[in-house]
Write an enzyme that holds these catalytic residues in place. Structure first.
Site, PDB file in Angstrom:
ATOM      1  N   SER A   1       0.862  -1.187   0.000  1.00  0.00           N
ATOM      2  CA  SER A   1       0.000   0.000   0.000  1.00  0.00           C
ATOM      3  C   SER A   1       0.893   1.229   0.000  1.00  0.00           C
ATOM      4  O   SER A   1       2.096   1.145   0.325  1.00  0.00           O
ATOM      5  CB  SER A   1      -0.882  -0.001   1.249  1.00  0.00           C
ATOM      6  OG  SER A   1      -1.548   1.239   1.431  1.00  0.00           O
TER       7      SER A   1
ATOM      8  N   TYR B   1      -2.889  -1.190  10.068  1.00  0.00           N
ATOM      9  CA  TYR B   1      -2.817  -1.345   8.621  1.00  0.00           C
ATOM     10  C   TYR B   1      -1.408  -1.026   8.107  1.00  0.00           C
ATOM     11  O   TYR B   1      -0.836  -1.790   7.321  1.00  0.00           O
ATOM     12  CB  TYR B   1      -3.851  -0.432   7.959  1.00  0.00           C
ATOM     13  CG  TYR B   1      -3.947  -0.604   6.466  1.00  0.00           C
ATOM     14  CD1 TYR B   1      -4.631  -1.683   5.914  1.00  0.00           C
ATOM     15  CD2 TYR B   1      -3.358   0.314   5.599  1.00  0.00           C
ATOM     16  CE1 TYR B   1      -4.713  -1.844   4.534  1.00  0.00           C
ATOM     17  CE2 TYR B   1      -3.437   0.163   4.231  1.00  0.00           C
ATOM     18  CZ  TYR B   1      -4.121  -0.918   3.697  1.00  0.00           C
ATOM     19  OH  TYR B   1      -4.195  -1.074   2.336  1.00  0.00           O
TER      20      TYR B   1
END
Length: 287
Positions: A143, A156
């Site tokens: 990401s 995350y």
């Protein structure tokens, strides 16, 4: 058709980036093993592809035994995998001091554990299927938040930094051991998917958090899939997706660790403005 006779494995294929990758791969001749925990989503993905081009599998990527069994089933059904896209992922919006341990375990089991499980289960097949003139491909979805950390995304970010570390190490090992497998780490910014709707959050107003996520999305899944496949075809070790993905890569290079202070101050200002001007009913419940 550049992926003819390729067996491509895609996790999280029931929606978003995974669906777009499956459709693109199938359209270019690959035989796709598409998996997801969402049976209805998988059926919709399959229906969007040419008949017979996609085999679907119900799979929880956090279940190591299930992923190993899946790898053997794919081999039996389609032959050894020559492309693997570890795409499945989830999000948790919570500040670290208020984060529930069970939510952290859930996220890491999917975001990092799923990548480890898929990588280790399919790597022997990739090595077998690859060759010097046509190497196998292993693609892990990290990401933009695997390049920088941001507030309320601690779990995350940690999982996506871990994916990046695993992937970059594996790339070196494949080169060092002269394996016919290229390894790629993908860093998308915020993509227009149902990711925000499915996130867990400890925020006081979960709908506001999800609305903010949706507003931040800058790139479509289809464009993301095209960027990923183009980067893989060109042999890129790091594939950046979207303007926010490129900004995330640039910030640490330009500012060093001081980028964290900049983002923290910006987040504090944004939070104060949101508190002073709460979203309207229409913003809370977009059509």
């Amino acid at each position: 058709m550049k992926y003819r006779n390729r067996v491509a494995v895609v996790t999280g294929a029931g929606s978003g980036i995974g669906r777009a990758l499956t459709i693109a791969l199938a359209a270019d001749g690959a035989r796709v093993a598409a998996s997801d925990i969402d049976a209805a989503g998988l059926a919709a993905t399959s229906a969007a592809c040419a008949p017979g081009s996609v085999a679907t599998y119900h799979l929880d990527v956090a279940d190591r035994a299930a992923v190993r069994a899946h790898a053997e089933q794919v081999r039996a059904d389609l032959g050894p995998a020559s492309m693997l896209f570890n795409n499945a992922g989830v999000d948790l919006m919570a500040e670290i001091e208020s984060m529930e341990p069970a939510d952290l375990d859930w996220l890491f089991g999917i975001n990092f554990g799923g990548v480890v499980n898929g990588t280790t289960a399919f790597l022997p097949q990739l090595i077998e299927a690859g060759s010097a003139d046509r190497p196998a491909r292993l693609i892990n979805l990290s990401s933009a938040f695997g390049l920088i950390a941001v507030p309320a995304q601690g779990a995350y970010c940690a999982s996506k930094f871990a994916v990046r570390g695993l992937t970059e190490t594996l790339r070196q090992e494949m080169i060092m051991n002269d394996r016919p497998v290229t390894v790629h780490c993908v860093h998308p910014g915020v993509v227009k998917t149902n990711f925000g709707k499915n996130m867990r959050t400890s925020a006081e107003d979960a709908e506001v958090a999800r609305t903010l996520f949706d507003k931040a999305a800058l790139t479509t899944p289809e464009r993301t899939a095209r960027t990923i496949l183009r980067g893989v075809d060109r042999g890129k070790a790091r594939i950046l997706v979207g303007p926010d993905g490129r900004i995330a890569a640039a910030l640490p290079r330009l500012l060093g660790v001081s980028y964290t202070t900049l983002l923290a101050r910006g987040s504090r200002v944004t939070s104060r403005r949101r508190t002073a001007n709460p979203p309207s009913v229409e913003e809370r419940n977009p059509l």
